[in-house]
Write an enzyme that holds these catalytic residues in place. Structure first.
Site, PDB file in Angstrom:
ATOM      1  N   LYS A   1       3.491   1.238  -4.105  1.00 48.75           N
ATOM      2  CA  LYS A   1       2.929   0.410  -5.176  1.00 48.75           C
ATOM      3  C   LYS A   1       3.712   0.499  -6.484  1.00 48.75           C
ATOM      4  O   LYS A   1       3.914  -0.524  -7.158  1.00 48.75           O
ATOM      5  CB  LYS A   1       1.465   0.766  -5.394  1.00 48.75           C
ATOM      6  CG  LYS A   1       0.612   0.430  -4.177  1.00 48.75           C
ATOM      7  CD  LYS A   1      -0.848   0.745  -4.370  1.00 48.75           C
ATOM      8  CE  LYS A   1      -1.619   0.421  -3.102  1.00 48.75           C
ATOM      9  NZ  LYS A   1      -3.060   0.629  -3.228  1.00 48.75           N
TER      10      LYS A   1
ATOM     11  N   THR B   1       0.842  -1.198   0.000  1.00 44.55           N
ATOM     12  CA  THR B   1       0.000   0.000   0.000  1.00 44.55           C
ATOM     13  C   THR B   1       0.877   1.248   0.000  1.00 44.55           C
ATOM     14  O   THR B   1       2.095   1.171  -0.175  1.00 44.55           O
ATOM     15  CB  THR B   1      -0.970  -0.023   1.196  1.00 44.55           C
ATOM     16  OG1 THR B   1      -1.956   0.983   1.036  1.00 44.55           O
ATOM     17  CG2 THR B   1      -0.256   0.172   2.520  1.00 44.55           C
TER      18      THR B   1
END
Length: 272
Positions: free
Chosen positions: A72, A68
């Protein structure tokens, strides 16, 4: 859940990590399915991400990772291979460690986001959407919205150059879809859907990502921020009569796809 020597371990890479909600959904689901696996948060700063990814290749008990903010795009670059739309967009939010230590990445944020909206009965075909943000999650959501039939998409970001780069990537996917993609402001006027795909709202004192006085009744306002569940944006949108979609809807829609991608073989090898 019983942790033992056969437990398949997944790590959730984030910075910071205190807001993470995925383990609270992932681990009970594994227990429900009888899968001997556990997801644990790992707070890793961007400057140590490459070192961490190298360590993941060596840990044989590791099945993979969920990724997250803000990792990413960087994680995608550090994977050995990318599958599906992740290869085109160069962004990943889930990684599978293969038996030889190589890493395979996919992006499921967009599927989860669209699935969460559909569970609320929201039809996306022929709709227009404003996305605030141009990071990995924004990119994945935009790609999924295009696939779902949105016909107009605007990307608004503090750095215009980053928004333009995102639009260039999206246009690689839009050739098979009749969709108009543009860079613009966070003004939601004329859009059916307004999405905050930034971390704004996670901390006290954050500015609102979308001018709330421009939100109209029956407009759909969606979040990716999960903590707090009701962000200042969602509260203000509710007060203005908008339909709201909390950030947890996006994650809830990804739990089973996470399990399928990372633990498909583990469901046979590591039953509790």
């Amino acid at each position: 859940m019983q942790i033992n020597g056969k437990t398949s371990v997944l790590v959730h890479l984030a910075y910071p990590a205190e807001h993470l909600q995925t383990p609270q959904l992932f681990n009970p689901r594994c227990t429900e399915l009888g899968i001997n696996a556990a997801l644990v948060p790992w707070q890793v700063s961007p400057k140590r991400l490459a070192d961490t990814m190298a360590v993941l290749r060596c840990a044989e008990s590791l099945a993979g990772a969920i990724v997250t903010i803000p990792h990413k795009e960087a994680c995608a670059r550090l994977c050995d291979r990318l599958e599906g739309v992740a290869e085109t967009l160069q962004v990943a939010n889930v990684i599978r460690r293969e038996a030889d230590g190589t890493l395979t990445g996919r992006i499921l944020d967009g599927e989860g986001f669209v699935g969460g909206m559909r569970k609320q009965g929201i039809n996306l075909q022929q709709r227009s959407a404003l996305i605030v943000g141009a990071g990995g999650v924004a990119l994945a959501i935009a790609a999924a919205l295009i696939k779902a039939g949105v016909i107009r998409l605007r990307i608004a970001n503090r750095t215009t150059q980053r928004a333009e780069a995102m639009v260039a990537r999206l246009k690689l996917l839009s050739t098979a879809h009749a969709v108009s993609i543009e860079v613009g402001t966070a003004d939601p006027t004329g859009f059916d859907i307004a999405i905050n795909a930034t971390s704004l709202g996670m901390r006290d004192g954050d500015p609102l990502p979308i001018p709330i006085d421009l939100i109209k009744p029956d407009m759909i306002v969606a979040e990716v921020v999960m903590v707090p569940r009701v962000t200042p944006l969602l509260q203000a949108a509710t007060d203005h009569g908008a339909i709201v979609v909390p950030g947890e809807a996006m994650i809830a829609g990804q739990i089973d796809p996470f399990i399928d991608f990372v633990l498909g073989d583990a469901t046979k090898r590591h039953t509790a």
